[in-house]
Motif scaffolding. Sequence first.
Motif, mmCIF file in Angstrom:
data_model
loop_
_atom_site.group_PDB
_atom_site.id
_atom_site.type_symbol
_atom_site.label_atom_id
_atom_site.label_comp_id
_atom_site.label_asym_id
_atom_site.label_seq_id
_atom_site.Cartn_x
_atom_site.Cartn_y
_atom_site.Cartn_z
ATOM 1 N N GLY A 143 27.808 25.881 45.072
ATOM 2 C CA GLY A 143 27.081 27.108 44.758
ATOM 3 C C GLY A 143 27.916 28.365 44.708
ATOM 4 N N ARG A 144 29.246 28.229 44.632
ATOM 5 C CA ARG A 144 30.104 29.401 44.615
ATOM 6 C C ARG A 144 30.116 30.067 43.233
ATOM 7 N NH1 ARG A 144 30.843 31.642 49.006
ATOM 8 N NH2 ARG A 144 32.634 32.689 48.062
ATOM 9 N N ALA A 145 30.490 31.341 43.207
ATOM 10 C CA ALA A 145 30.681 32.082 41.956
ATOM 11 C C ALA A 145 32.178 32.214 41.728
ATOM 12 C CB ALA A 145 30.030 33.460 42.045
ATOM 13 N N ILE A 146 32.671 31.662 40.618
ATOM 14 C CA ILE A 146 34.107 31.584 40.375
ATOM 15 C C ILE A 146 34.468 32.293 39.083
ATOM 16 C CG2 ILE A 146 36.071 30.028 40.047
ATOM 17 C CD1 ILE A 146 34.552 27.917 41.618
ATOM 18 N N TRP A 147 35.415 33.230 39.180
ATOM 19 C CA TRP A 147 35.905 33.965 38.019
ATOM 20 C C TRP A 147 36.851 33.069 37.235
ATOM 21 C CZ3 TRP A 147 39.511 38.881 38.569
ATOM 22 C CH2 TRP A 147 39.835 39.334 37.294
ATOM 23 N N TYR A 148 36.511 32.871 35.963
ATOM 24 C CA TYR A 148 37.289 31.983 35.095
ATOM 25 C C TYR A 148 37.412 32.657 33.727
ATOM 26 C CZ TYR A 148 38.550 27.679 32.587
ATOM 27 O OH TYR A 148 39.194 26.734 31.816
ATOM 28 N N SER A 149 38.629 32.775 33.215
ATOM 29 C CA SER A 149 38.855 33.503 31.965
ATOM 30 C C SER A 149 39.253 32.555 30.832
ATOM 31 C CB SER A 149 39.937 34.568 32.157
ATOM 32 O OG SER A 149 39.551 35.508 33.139
ATOM 33 N N PRO A 150 38.361 32.312 29.874
ATOM 34 C CA PRO A 150 38.642 31.386 28.766
ATOM 35 C C PRO A 150 39.102 32.110 27.498
ATOM 36 C CG PRO A 150 36.318 31.838 28.816
ATOM 37 C CD PRO A 150 36.945 32.717 29.886
#
Length: 311
Positions: A196-203
Amino acid sequence: MSKKPDYKPGEFQWSFLLPQYWGIWIGIVFLMILAILPWAIQHRLATVIGNIAFNQLKSRRKTAIRNLELCFPEWTSEQVQKNTRHVFVDQMIGIFETLNAWYCPQWFKGRVSIEGLEHLQKAQAEGKGVLLLGTHSTLLDAGGYLCAQYFEPDVVYRPQNNPLLDMLIYRCRATIYANQIDHDDMRGLIRHLKNGRAIWYSPDQDYGLKQGVMAPFFGIPAATVTAHRRLIKMTKAAAVPLYFYRDGDIKDPRYHVLLEPAVDNLPSADEIDDATRVNKIIENQLRIAPTQYMWFHRRFKTRPEGYDKIY
């Protein structure tokens, strides 16, 4: 390509006291001094250094100009030149903002607002992890700090080649992010999303077609990563677009975090359509503050067969 360290991230090594690292230690002390300077001085220094970088880093300048010419064809040649210079200045300002986030976070007090937090909260209330689809903003880790004022973000990172630098950056980021996940640690990334974590990911960068597909970005075919599709499919996470930017008078700036509604039907059966939709979201975000993006990256270095090279 960054090399994975052979020690625990953030762990101090006695070897870091050897003379070969003294230059970095001196540099860190210098950066800490810069972080406590008044904003007016920081801004002036960033402007001077940014203009020097614009003039001296010819290859990066050429790449940024070409990117802006392609992505903003409505701009005149003078506007492209002016905004390219602003990109370099904003990058330098972003370094000072990151230093403030690491060493003087109180500077941001009363300057930050958020829109769309309910989209993230809704997904987490449903027991879902959240993959925050972000961009390579010139705000750097200051953007992570802005987010951390409202929710606990995790981040995917690439280890630095220099082990001392890697330790120092990891420790500074630990004051912002709840978890830092090595980009090679797919199991850890999946686990955190399932928890349930919020993860910053840049595509938003070109890693070739081994890791992506060609999809339009500002109307231009661009290699677009698809790893986030697999992550979402495996973890049932929600894909929530994230954008943050500086606004208002630069002498007294304000910072805004924007969270948009979760992307519907992602992943779908069509990976090119998925990549196109995500690219369009990023396009719309970048139009809000065009110069606060790292346009000096070669976003269009991979070309479709039969197409001329851009750079």
